[in-house]
Design a protein around this motif. Structure first.
Motif, short mmCIF file in Angstrom:
data_model
loop_
_atom_site.label_atom_id
_atom_site.label_comp_id
_atom_site.label_asym_id
_atom_site.label_seq_id
_atom_site.Cartn_x
_atom_site.Cartn_y
_atom_site.Cartn_z
N THR A 24 -28.23 61.52 -22.59
CA THR A 24 -27.67 60.30 -23.19
C THR A 24 -28.65 59.13 -23.18
O THR A 24 -28.26 58.01 -23.49
N GLY A 25 -29.90 59.38 -22.84
CA GLY A 25 -30.89 58.31 -22.75
C GLY A 25 -31.03 57.50 -24.02
O GLY A 25 -31.12 56.26 -23.98
N LEU A 26 -31.02 58.16 -25.17
CA LEU A 26 -31.14 57.44 -26.44
C LEU A 26 -29.93 56.54 -26.68
O LEU A 26 -30.08 55.40 -27.13
N ILE A 27 -28.75 57.03 -26.35
CA ILE A 27 -27.54 56.20 -26.49
C ILE A 27 -27.65 54.98 -25.59
O ILE A 27 -27.35 53.86 -26.00
N GLY A 28 -28.08 55.20 -24.35
CA GLY A 28 -28.27 54.08 -23.43
C GLY A 28 -29.27 53.08 -23.94
O GLY A 28 -29.07 51.87 -23.85
N LEU A 29 -30.35 53.56 -24.52
CA LEU A 29 -31.38 52.68 -25.08
C LEU A 29 -30.83 51.87 -26.25
O LEU A 29 -31.06 50.65 -26.34
N ILE A 30 -30.07 52.51 -27.12
CA ILE A 30 -29.46 51.81 -28.26
C ILE A 30 -28.51 50.72 -27.77
O ILE A 30 -28.42 49.64 -28.37
N MET A 31 -27.84 50.97 -26.66
CA MET A 31 -26.89 49.99 -26.12
C MET A 31 -27.59 48.72 -25.62
O MET A 31 -26.93 47.72 -25.33
N TYR A 32 -28.91 48.73 -25.54
CA TYR A 32 -29.66 47.54 -25.15
C TYR A 32 -29.95 46.62 -26.34
O TYR A 32 -30.48 45.53 -26.15
N LEU A 33 -29.61 47.05 -27.54
CA LEU A 33 -29.80 46.17 -28.70
C LEU A 33 -28.91 44.94 -28.52
O LEU A 33 -27.72 45.05 -28.21
N PRO A 34 -29.46 43.75 -28.71
CA PRO A 34 -28.73 42.51 -28.41
C PRO A 34 -27.37 42.38 -29.10
O PRO A 34 -26.42 41.91 -28.51
N PHE A 35 -27.28 42.81 -30.36
CA PHE A 35 -26.01 42.64 -31.07
C PHE A 35 -24.92 43.58 -30.57
O PHE A 35 -23.74 43.39 -30.89
N LEU A 36 -25.27 44.59 -29.78
CA LEU A 36 -24.26 45.51 -29.24
C LEU A 36 -23.65 45.03 -27.92
O LEU A 36 -22.61 45.52 -27.51
N LYS A 37 -24.29 44.08 -27.29
CA LYS A 37 -23.80 43.58 -25.99
C LYS A 37 -22.36 43.03 -26.07
O LYS A 37 -21.51 43.44 -25.29
N PRO A 38 -22.05 42.13 -27.01
CA PRO A 38 -20.67 41.63 -27.08
C PRO A 38 -19.65 42.73 -27.37
O PRO A 38 -18.57 42.77 -26.77
N ALA A 39 -20.00 43.63 -28.28
CA ALA A 39 -19.07 44.73 -28.61
C ALA A 39 -18.89 45.66 -27.41
O ALA A 39 -17.78 46.11 -27.13
N GLY A 40 -19.97 45.93 -26.70
CA GLY A 40 -19.90 46.79 -25.52
C GLY A 40 -19.05 46.18 -24.42
O GLY A 40 -18.24 46.86 -23.79
N ARG A 41 -19.24 44.89 -24.19
CA ARG A 41 -18.44 44.20 -23.16
C ARG A 41 -16.97 44.20 -23.55
O ARG A 41 -16.10 44.43 -22.71
N PHE A 42 -16.70 43.94 -24.82
CA PHE A 42 -15.31 43.93 -25.29
C PHE A 42 -14.70 45.33 -25.15
O PHE A 42 -13.59 45.50 -24.64
N GLY A 43 -15.42 46.35 -25.62
CA GLY A 43 -14.92 47.72 -25.54
C GLY A 43 -14.65 48.15 -24.11
O GLY A 43 -13.63 48.76 -23.81
N TYR A 44 -15.57 47.81 -23.21
CA TYR A 44 -15.37 48.16 -21.80
C TYR A 44 -14.12 47.47 -21.26
O TYR A 44 -13.32 48.08 -20.57
N SER A 45 -13.96 46.18 -21.57
CA SER A 45 -12.81 45.45 -21.04
C SER A 45 -11.48 46.01 -21.55
O SER A 45 -10.50 46.06 -20.81
N VAL A 46 -11.45 46.45 -22.80
CA VAL A 46 -10.23 47.05 -23.35
C VAL A 46 -9.88 48.32 -22.57
O VAL A 46 -8.73 48.51 -22.15
N VAL A 47 -10.87 49.16 -22.35
CA VAL A 47 -10.62 50.41 -21.60
C VAL A 47 -10.22 50.08 -20.16
O VAL A 47 -9.24 50.61 -19.64
N ALA A 48 -10.97 49.21 -19.50
CA ALA A 48 -10.69 48.88 -18.10
C ALA A 48 -9.31 48.24 -17.93
O ALA A 48 -8.60 48.54 -16.97
N ASP A 49 -8.93 47.38 -18.85
CA ASP A 49 -7.64 46.71 -18.75
C ASP A 49 -6.47 47.64 -19.03
O ASP A 49 -5.33 47.32 -18.67
N ASN A 50 -6.72 48.77 -19.67
CA ASN A 50 -5.63 49.66 -20.03
C ASN A 50 -5.62 50.97 -19.24
O ASN A 50 -4.82 51.85 -19.54
N ARG A 51 -6.50 51.09 -18.26
CA ARG A 51 -6.44 52.31 -17.44
C ARG A 51 -5.22 52.21 -16.54
O ARG A 51 -4.74 51.12 -16.25
N THR A 52 -4.70 53.32 -16.15
CA THR A 52 -3.43 53.33 -15.43
C THR A 52 -3.65 53.47 -13.92
O THR A 52 -3.45 54.53 -13.35
#
Length: 113
Positions: free
Chosen positions: A78-106
């Motif tokens: 998954t190294g390439l995926i991790g590297l792509i996630m360092y692109l600046p414009f993906l940071k807000p989307a990644g943080r939002f996506g993580y918070s949605v999952v974290a807030d809805n785990r049971t």
């Protein structure tokens, strides 16, 4: 040196996520530890229950999306995926996506706010 990842051992979703990441960790670069057993690490139990925490060998901490991103970068598959996630414009989307999952785990304990 290994990164230390603190996870909620009482949460089925967290344990399932841990199992998936362990399968990707061919180089054994992550040391998984239950947050319930963590002592003297500088975070409250509330902080630890809110999102996954990763502690690097130099002692710095990554939380939530940033912890997931670092883990993905360190795994060969998954190294390439991790590297792509360092692109600046993906940071807000990644943080939002993580918070949605974290807030809805049971996890009943985590829901206390």
């Amino acid at each position: 040196m290994k990164d230390i990842v603190l996870y909620d051992q009482n949460c089925r979703f967290c344990k399932a996520t841990k199992r998936v990441f362990e399968r990707l960790d061919w180089m054994h670069v992550i040391d998984w530890r239950p947050l319930q057993e963590a002592v003297d690490i500088g975070f409250s139990q509330e902080e630890l229950m809110r999102e996954i925490h990763l502690i690097t060998p130099d002692g710095s901490a990554k939380k939530g999306f940033f912890a997931i991103r670092r883990m993905l970068l360190r795994f060969p598959l998954t190294g390439l995926i991790g590297l792509i996630m360092y692109l600046p414009f993906l940071k807000p989307a990644g943080r939002f996506g993580y918070s949605v999952v974290a807030d809805n785990r049971t996890c009943d304990i985590r829901k206390k706010k």
